[in-house]
Design a protein around this motif. Structure first.
Motif, short mmCIF file in Angstrom:
data_model
loop_
_atom_site.label_atom_id
_atom_site.label_comp_id
_atom_site.label_asym_id
_atom_site.label_seq_id
_atom_site.Cartn_x
_atom_site.Cartn_y
_atom_site.Cartn_z
N PRO A 218 44.46 44.81 19.80
CA PRO A 218 45.05 44.96 21.15
C PRO A 218 44.39 46.01 22.01
CG PRO A 218 46.76 44.84 19.46
CD PRO A 218 45.46 44.98 18.74
N ASP A 219 43.66 46.95 21.40
CA ASP A 219 43.01 47.99 22.20
C ASP A 219 41.78 47.48 22.94
OD1 ASP A 219 44.87 49.86 21.42
OD2 ASP A 219 43.66 50.63 19.76
N ASP A 220 41.32 46.30 22.61
CA ASP A 220 40.14 45.75 23.30
C ASP A 220 40.50 45.40 24.74
OD1 ASP A 220 37.51 44.97 23.57
OD2 ASP A 220 37.83 42.97 22.71
N ASP A 221 39.58 45.66 25.65
CA ASP A 221 39.75 45.21 27.03
C ASP A 221 38.37 44.98 27.64
OD1 ASP A 221 38.68 47.64 27.94
OD2 ASP A 221 40.62 48.46 28.52
N TRP A 222 38.36 44.53 28.90
CA TRP A 222 37.08 44.14 29.52
C TRP A 222 36.12 45.31 29.65
CZ3 TRP A 222 34.79 46.01 33.89
CH2 TRP A 222 35.58 46.74 34.78
N THR A 223 36.64 46.53 29.79
CA THR A 223 35.73 47.69 29.94
C THR A 223 34.99 47.96 28.63
OG1 THR A 223 37.43 49.33 29.39
CG2 THR A 223 37.22 48.69 31.70
N VAL A 224 35.67 47.77 27.50
CA VAL A 224 35.01 47.97 26.20
C VAL A 224 33.98 46.85 25.97
CG1 VAL A 224 35.34 48.36 23.74
CG2 VAL A 224 37.11 49.06 25.36
N HIS A 225 34.35 45.63 26.36
CA HIS A 225 33.40 44.52 26.29
C HIS A 225 32.15 44.85 27.11
CE1 HIS A 225 32.67 39.91 27.06
NE2 HIS A 225 31.63 40.49 26.47
N ARG B 171 34.96 40.88 32.98
CA ARG B 171 36.26 40.72 33.67
C ARG B 171 36.68 39.26 33.76
NH1 ARG B 171 34.62 44.72 37.57
NH2 ARG B 171 34.05 43.02 38.96
N GLU B 172 35.70 38.38 33.96
CA GLU B 172 36.01 36.97 34.16
C GLU B 172 36.43 36.26 32.88
OE1 GLU B 172 35.40 34.32 36.70
OE2 GLU B 172 35.82 35.94 38.09
N MET B 173 35.94 36.70 31.74
CA MET B 173 36.03 35.87 30.53
C MET B 173 37.43 35.55 30.04
SD MET B 173 33.49 34.30 29.88
CE MET B 173 34.23 33.53 28.44
N PRO B 174 38.39 36.46 30.06
CA PRO B 174 39.73 36.03 29.62
C PRO B 174 40.25 34.82 30.42
CG PRO B 174 39.60 38.42 29.64
CD PRO B 174 38.34 37.92 30.28
N ASP B 175 40.05 34.84 31.72
CA ASP B 175 40.49 33.70 32.53
C ASP B 175 39.69 32.44 32.23
OD1 ASP B 175 42.51 35.08 33.76
OD2 ASP B 175 41.35 35.54 35.58
N ARG B 176 38.39 32.61 31.96
CA ARG B 176 37.58 31.43 31.66
C ARG B 176 37.99 30.80 30.33
NH1 ARG B 176 37.08 32.71 35.85
NH2 ARG B 176 38.54 30.98 35.90
N ILE B 177 38.37 31.63 29.35
CA ILE B 177 38.84 31.08 28.08
C ILE B 177 40.14 30.31 28.30
CG2 ILE B 177 39.79 31.67 25.81
CD1 ILE B 177 36.77 31.90 25.91
N ARG B 178 41.06 30.89 29.06
CA ARG B 178 42.32 30.20 29.33
C ARG B 178 42.08 28.89 30.09
NH1 ARG B 178 44.29 35.72 29.16
NH2 ARG B 178 43.47 36.22 31.23
N GLU B 179 41.09 28.91 30.97
CA GLU B 179 40.73 27.70 31.71
C GLU B 179 40.22 26.62 30.77
OE1 GLU B 179 38.40 27.56 35.76
OE2 GLU B 179 37.00 27.88 34.10
N LEU B 180 39.37 27.00 29.83
CA LEU B 180 38.84 26.03 28.87
C LEU B 180 39.97 25.44 28.02
CD1 LEU B 180 35.64 27.99 27.78
CD2 LEU B 180 35.66 25.73 28.89
N VAL B 181 40.94 26.26 27.67
CA VAL B 181 42.09 25.76 26.92
C VAL B 181 42.85 24.73 27.76
CG1 VAL B 181 44.33 26.38 25.92
CG2 VAL B 181 42.32 27.82 25.49
#
Length: 653
Positions: free
Chosen positions: A132-139, A161-171
């Motif tokens: 849970p400590d992972d976020d876009w800044t660490v990425h 920043r974009e990737m969490p939304d892109r993964i949800r979009e692919l789902v």
């Protein structure tokens, strides 16, 4: 085709008359401006194909067909032409279609058969499913560290920043990621990642992603043409007005007239002797097309050698260099030398097999060089200590592949060695728009440089395709103006295209003694020997000298089978491959330090003064190389960098 100027830096004259093959392969001069007063005969009929509404198709005939001098070709007009049908091209096209446009996507192979399918292990997004400590800044911080801070920080931050939304979009579009017991998208470690961030579908993630994107594209009824090869862009060096190529099944010429071209044609790792690509993919055509059209290239010296490619007589020549996915190490796979030592303890005791790809690849190369490798010139990758059912569940494609070769990876090790896998360098773009500096020309995916810097973080290649692909598609959609859906084809544009068609016909008729595959194989050996994992000035200079000799050998080129043959395809590839190889060798010679995937044995240290990007341009005086400073990341990402996050390997023990 225009005559070749004496100043053409890609032309190596030897005092003899050039044959058509040499003329074509060395042609890098500017094409005539669109206002050329060269006119074509008024000889055209027009038809429309109802299956591609909004796209105009014309059959053009040059000269007098009755006298045997006719040259038939098709003219296609479209608001946007997307060259390349992998994940990046597909995501651009989807965004265009969702904006109400009807782009045309073209690919060299059948629809769905793109190199994206070979990206097996996963795609990065800071979802925090397991950590849970992972976020876009660490990425972003991990990406910058892995890229040795030559990355474009804006490109990195946009991707993360974009990737969490892109993964949800692919789902939403139907991609079935592996799930945890709680139903969250599962995530695994990839090398040099601070947290488990790589989302996956077993070990066939790229294939699943491309299937999902193509399914979405079909739902949107995006027009697609397969088995098309682009050989030249219609450009005067300042703007692009379309592209020229041919149908690889029929040999017919194709003139694509458009005010917007998006290059999504992949990288150039297949130029090397050992590589993880198909031989007819990733040969640098996107970079060469852009360079010739007036765009700049960036960071071509950085080629990633994946630590684990298949090697050994046991597997056969067909499998030499093929990728053994990083997911094997991400699921706990261990590396051993021929003496049974887990040698990464010497090189990276904290991160072990999951250190950066360049670190692991050099460690394997050193073990082999110092006599601790296998008889096949590799080392062992072993995951047999994990439960057999777990391995079959997480790595089904690897299990199936090796079983077909008589190896049970749940019970015995694989033999692996480094292989050329990915190119961080490519076209220089603005990542918010995809613009190249040449009006009407955009680029995306592995064709471009910037996200990955000096070395790519595993799992980021698929991430870049959809994150940046969406942004580029959105910008191109906003740039399409009234009339772009049916742009006028001028006489000058037809004349430029017809010169290219004649040049291709001449190339197909080359009747020397040297097949193009022989020169491509020699080029692969040259790059592996002189610009591989370890480099130095004498080797790079020898490589350039040998490259000049290979150019001379094209004077005796033989093409068998005409315009529809593999021989002809490889002959066309030569033009791009020799161009990009020269640019890469010159950039590697210029950078007198070691950084990321670029390791100079004569300059083994990283030099702070070399934290610059190398920008390459083509002009009448030859290739020019200039240095450009690297921007700084945002305060939020700088804070993540200062925290010093790093991989906690104990999760895998």
């Amino acid at each position: 085709m225009a005559s070749i100027s004496p100043e053409d830096h890609f032309l190596h004259r030897s005092g003899r008359e050039l044959n058509p093959a040499v003329d074509y392969i060395h042609s890098m001069t500017k094409t005539p401006p669109n206002g050329s007063d060269t006119t074509a005969d008024d000889r055209r009929t027009t038809t429309r194909d109802p299956s591609t509404a909004g796209i105009e198709n014309r059959l053009e005939t040059e000269g007098d067909p009755e006298s045997g001098g006719g040259l038939e070709y098709e003219v296609v007009t479209t608001p946007v032409l997307v060259v390349g049908a992998g994940a990046a091209g597909a995501r651009v096209a989807i965004e265009l279609a969702e904006s109400g446009l009807e782009p045309l996507v073209i690919g060299k192979r059948e629809h769905g058969d793109a190199h994206t399918t070979w990206a097996a292990g996963g795609v990065n997004a800071a979802l925090g499913s397991l950590d849970p400590d992972d976020d876009w800044t660490v990425h972003a911080a991990d990406t910058l560290n892995e890229g040795h801070h030559l990355n474009d920080p804006d490109a990195v931050e946009l991707t993360a920043r974009e990737m969490p939304d892109r993964i949800r979009e692919l789902v939403e579009w139907g991609m079935s990621f592996d799930r945890t017991a709680d139903g969250d998208i599962n995530q695994r470690y990839f090398g040099a990642q601070s947290y488990r961030r790589t989302c996956f579908v077993g070990d066939r993630t790229g294939e699943a992603m491309l299937e999902t994107l193509i399914g979405r594209a079909r739902d949107l009824e995006i027009p697609y043409r397969e088995n098309v090869m682009i050989t030249r862009l219609l450009s005067d060096g300042e703007r692009v007005d379309g592209a020229v190529g041919f149908d690889m099944e029929t040999g017919d010429g194709l003139l694509f007239r458009t005010n917007h071209v998006v290059l999504a044609a992949g990288g150039f790792s297949a130029l090397y002797h050992r590589h993880s690509s198909r031989d007819d993919e990733n040969n640098g055509d996107g970079q060469a097309l852009a360079l010739e059209a007036g765009a700049r290239l960036l960071d071509l010296e950085f080629v990633q050698f994946h630590p684990t490619g298949m090697v050994g007589e046991r597997y056969g020549e067909e499998w030499d260099g093929r990728l053994v996915t990083e997911a094997v190490r991400g699921e706990g796979g261990r590396l051993y030398n021929a003496e049974g030592e887990r040698f990464m303890e010497r090189y990276s005791p904290d991160q072990m097999e999951l250190d950066a790809r360049d670190v692991v690849a050099r460690a394997i190369a050193r073990e082999v060089r110092e006599g601790r490798g296998t008889d096949d010139g590799g080392v062992y990758l072993d995951i047999s200590h994990r439960d057999a059912e777990y391995v079959r569940e997480r790595l089904p494609s690897m299990v199936e592949r090796f079983e077909s070769l008589g190896v049970d990876i749940t019970a015995e090790p694989m033999t692996v060695a480094p292989t050329a896998h990915y190119t961080m360098g490519g076209v220089d773009i603005d990542f918010r728009t995809g613009e190249t500096g040449v009006d009407g020309l955009y680029a995306v995916g592995e064709t471009v440089a910037g996200v990955h810097g000096a070395n790519r973080l595993g799992g980021n290649s698929l991430a870049e395709t959809v994150a940046i692909g969406k942004l580029v598609g959105d910008h191109v959609a906003s740039a399409v103006a009234v009339g772009d859906d049916d742009p006028t084809v001028t006489d000058g544009q037809r004349a430029m295209a017809e010169r290219e068609f004649r040049a291709l016909a001449d190339l197909a008729a080359s009747d020397g003694t040297v097949p193009p595959t022989r020169i491509l194989e020699a080029l692969g050996d040259l790059l592996w020997d002189h610009a591989g994992i370890l480099r130095d000035e004498p080797g790079l200079r020898d490589g350039l000298a040998t490259l000049a000799e290979l150019r001379e050998r094209t004077a005796d080129l033989r093409v068998d089978g005409g315009l529809t043959s593999k021989s002809f395809e490889y002959a066309v590839d030569l033009s791009a491959s020799l161009t990009v190889a020269e640019a890469m060798l010159r950039a590697a010679l210029e950078r007198t330090e070691s950084r990321g995937a670029h390791y100079r044995t004569d300059y083994p240290e990283t030099d702070a003064d070399w934290r610059v990007n190398l920008v390459l341009s083509a002009g009448t005086e030859g290739l020019s190389i200039t240095r450009r400073g690297v921007a700084e990341p945002s305060p939020a990402v700088r804070e993540a960098l200062e925290e010093g996050y790093e991989l906690d390997y104990h999760h895998l023990e």
